[in-house]
Design an enzyme around this catalytic site. Structure first.
Site, short mmCIF file in Angstrom:
data_model
loop_
_atom_site.label_atom_id
_atom_site.label_comp_id
_atom_site.label_asym_id
_atom_site.label_seq_id
_atom_site.Cartn_x
_atom_site.Cartn_y
_atom_site.Cartn_z
CG ASP A 115 -0.11 -0.06 2.52
OD1 ASP A 115 0.86 -0.85 2.56
OD2 ASP A 115 -0.43 0.67 3.47
CD GLU A 116 -1.02 4.74 3.00
OE1 GLU A 116 -1.86 5.62 3.17
OE2 GLU A 116 -0.30 4.30 3.93
#
Lengths: 537, 537
Positions: B330-331
């Site tokens: 993620d991210e």
């Protein structure tokens, strides 16, 4: 300035033990570390980088020769014992390095067996130099504050050795009233959790425990005049009550930490639980011509209500030594009074028309008369002032509503009318939101209302409220700490030195770890760690 | 229906011990109390008002003769010991009234020494009648769920005597994956607090502990292949690490409660702490032509990165027995990659143009190959799917973003593409607000997206996330419980029977008191009390 203040004190130890020259030298020192680790920030504090190792085996607290308090002084004897453990959490390990070090305490006036009260002086001065700390305070209460400060000045290096830096402190609270309200009616808070809260309050230099002891949901106060109140009005008559012994224990625990205990018996509203053990006290509500079976506020039309209140407050006066008593007076609804034929008749007889605030004022005046007769200072929530400006001038008004603009206007009005004021509105810390909401509590300016210097002086302090709708002992500590610590600094310290949240952050984060180390479940401010983490149950 | 289900089981105890006629009679009984005190609500449960006093001295757990699990079965032997104490918290008081009562447990298949995993069956059936409770389960994991249910069926009257009502239960989870994420990187959570969380999870029938063990702020996992990772990346190399022994203890504690432990080693982003102990792993960021001294995500251009990851995941595979591993993903931010000349050159060589999602996909595919070779099922945060739809079909996708509309659309897309899905988006319980915010968690409909029946079946469950920005062991328990209990019921129980918050309130309030009684600091839902309050530290 330090020496001047010192000169004004009887037999000031500073002058004899420490040459004034040295003091000036210290004051001239470059500020190596500002207010290292002390929360709330002292008014004046200068430290040098010179530090002294402390050896728990050679450390002592002593009474100065000129101190009016000496061995046998309950407040300080016990504080020495407590603070030794707080300063040296692992003292039993032993560490033979380091020279002897004594903290010599000199109390200038007053006794050791009384209770802290509205006039208690909490100022103190401290000088830490090689081998010795000198703590001078006007009263034992100030000495307690100084001991707390000293305990926060001591730190450990990576090997566990203890140190304290060369330091001069002149300290006093900005406001004399720095309170925390616990609500023990919406949820019962066991005595142990109250005592733990008092401990944490002392670490934060809070000095008033406002005990909102009863309210609509339950009546846990066990009254000896009216045992039915808790027998029938508590959540449980044995497990969910505060016995007289419990209450004495709380008051005594608070006293030893310089904390006042102010009980609140809120009326005429917020009294549903009272009605269970005192039939006839509350106003029966009507559906048309028949009682509905539900009840409203205390019935202000009956002399029996005032007889009851007089006896109850006489008892409360005997049980709680503080000169203040909180009478509540907030959020009185009128629909039940309005439905009741006896109340309607009384309104007519008294010429109140349909203005129920007049009836409420009538009630409050009667209650105020009772407390005046008992020589107590009454505290009232702002509602009473809002509808009824003619209350006795020595009443303290408690501001709890609205935005900054609204509470500032309210404080302006109240102080203009000459009342002393307590601010709680921005500090309802039962309210929570995600993130660093301590910023909001920290950046309050309690004297930011329009008014003269004289008006500003009427603000005696402020209060953190921890209402109990969603709070009991399971979540009290992490919800209160360290968010209440932000308020502690606002109420104790100089606003100009302590208004910046970025500067406060590392100090508060460090203080929070100190609270955790002392067994307080204070929650984290943000990402990071404490050297000693809370381990879980 | 009960008897039919029962017939399908090998050597079903029900038929021999309880005449089918009696069963039908019970089923026909008027529902006196619906699901009294059981949380999460069983799928089918019928109780009568007939109750049986239980005498701790004459109470026993027994293995049925036909059970494949017998004395010596670690999971159940220890569960009997644990549940005896949970059922009779003050059993030592003694109470000689009441007849003998046995809970007879029959496990139909499987062993006692394995770990729960994605296919573990948790269904069970229970019949409580005079003198006996019969608990039939396909596996020991189902038996654990049944024992939990039984423990919640037992109640005490005002005199402390124990009772259980005549009851029939047919129960199974709605979703096989019911998880809780703890983040031990933003704050270190001591092992004791993790074990306590596992206890509370078992009381709530959660069955997956998603251990987000490392992230940017710290790397507490003590790796035997790369000891520098925690030596340099943990908050403290001795006090703030999980040793291999700690991890085995957590896995073992979880196993005995039927809980899987799925570790997450999130990359290529969220790896700042990794860089400290593994120089060369992270991408150096550049200011123009010179390295700035800061680092970005894992460097995807170096074969050394993949060699490192292969060794690390080989170790993780050996340490964590579960068939799932969470790879994060993620991210990932691109500015650092974009600043780095080597990365730019690699992009050109690979023909990625300026599309850094292609580089990210390249990286993730390499990591997925490593875990595939280890025979693990990978779980990825939704981000990876969002930019790169060609991930292996047996990957599990973890939905964590957006509003109900947004996560529903995402789930619709993912399941249409044939992926199994986990829902976390509405259950970020680290986020708090004032009041009864459990309502929001409770009234989530995980299958409310548009899609076929086949698509819906791909939703394997959901997860409560307790991210650690503002959470450590001081506030973990009251923040998690009973708010996570709302999710527990959503993931276990029938949505049609349990969607109403007003109906759920008294049951959840009662269950919360049960958690408190068991030592879990579960916070109150609203005004009220528990018979046994948490007393404070």
């Amino acid at each position: 300035m330090l020496t001047r203040t010192c000169h004004s004190m009887r037999g000031c130890k500073f002058n004899t033990a420490v040459p004034a020259l040295f003091l000036f030298a210290l004051l001239a020192l470059h500020r190596m570390q500002v207010a290292q680790g002390v929360w709330p920030m002292p008014q004046k504090m200068i430290q040098s980088s010179e530090n002294y190792p402390l050896n728990p085996q050679k450390f002592s607290f002593q009474y100065a020769e000129d101190s009016v308090a000496q061995i046998g002084c309950s407040v300080l004897d016990l504080a020495f014992k407590r603070y030794f453990k707080l300063i040296f959490p692992d003292y039993s390990r032993g560490n033979d390095a380091g020279e002897p070090f004594s903290v010599v305490v000199s109390v200038q006036s007053g006794g050791c067996d009384g209770y802290p009260d509205e006039d208690s002086k909490e100022n103190y001065q401290m000088l830490i130099s090689e081998g010795q700390g000198v703590l001078v305070a006007e009263t034992v209460w100030g000495a307690l504050r100084g001991l707390e400060t000293f305990s926060q000045l001591v730190y450990q290096d990576d090997y566990g050795a203890y140190y304290v830096n060369q330091t001069v402190i002149v300290d006093y609270p900005r406001f004399p009233f720095r309170g925390i309200l616990l609500d023990t009616s919406r949820h019962f808070i066991p005595v142990q959790a109250i005592l733990e809260t008092l401990d944490a309050m002392a670490y934060n230099k809070f000095n008033v425990f406002h005990w909102h002891i009863v309210d609509d949901p339950s009546f846990p106060y066990q009254s000896y005049s009216f045992p039915d109140l808790s027998d029938k009005g508590a959540f449980h008559r044995f497990t969910h009550v505060y016995t007289q012994t419990d209450i004495h224990r709380v008051i005594s625990h608070a006293r030893l930490r310089g904390i006042r205990v102010i009980p609140e018996f809120d009326s005429p509203g917020h009294t549903q639980s009272w009605g269970k053990g005192q039939p006839g006290l509350l106003t029966p509500c009507y559906n048309g011509k028949t009682p509905s079976g539900t009840f409203g506020p205390v019935d202000p039309t009956l002399t029996s209500s005032y007889h009851f209140m007089a006896r109850l407050f006489k008892e409360v006066n005997a049980v709680f030594p503080d000169s203040y008593i909180h009478l509540g007076g907030d959020e009185v609804t009128f629909f039940c009074w309005n439905s009741n034929p006896q109340v309607q008749a009384f309104m007519e007889k008294m010429g109140f028309g349909h203005d129920f605030t007049k009836l409420e004022s009538f009630y409050i005046e009667k209650i105020l008369n009772i407390t005046v007769a008992l020589n107590k200072t009454a505290v009232l929530w702002q509602d009473v002032f809002d509808y009824h400006e003619n209350i006795p001038k020595d009443t303290v008004l408690h501001v709890w509503k609205g935005t900054a603009q609204e509470y500032n206007e309210e404080m302006s009005k109240m102080t203009k009318a000459g009342y002393r004021v307590l601010l709680a509105a921005p500090w309802y810390l039962n309210h929570i939101s995600y993130g660093q909401d301590w910023h909001d509590a920290y950046t309050v300016k309690p004297l930011n209302f329009s008014g003269t210097e004289k008006q500003k002086k009427l603000v005696i302090g402020g209060e953190v409220c921890m209402w109990g709708e969603y709070v009991d002992a399971t979540n009290l500590m992490p919800r209160l700490w360290p968010r209440a610590s932000a308020v502690a600094e606002r109420l104790w310290s100089d606003e100009e030195q302590t208004f910046n949240v970025s500067e406060a952050y590392p100090r508060l984060a460090e203080f929070r770890c100190r609270l955790v180390r002392r067994g307080i479940q204070a929650e984290p401010l943000f990402v990071g760690y404490c050297k000693h983490e809370y381990q879980g149950l």
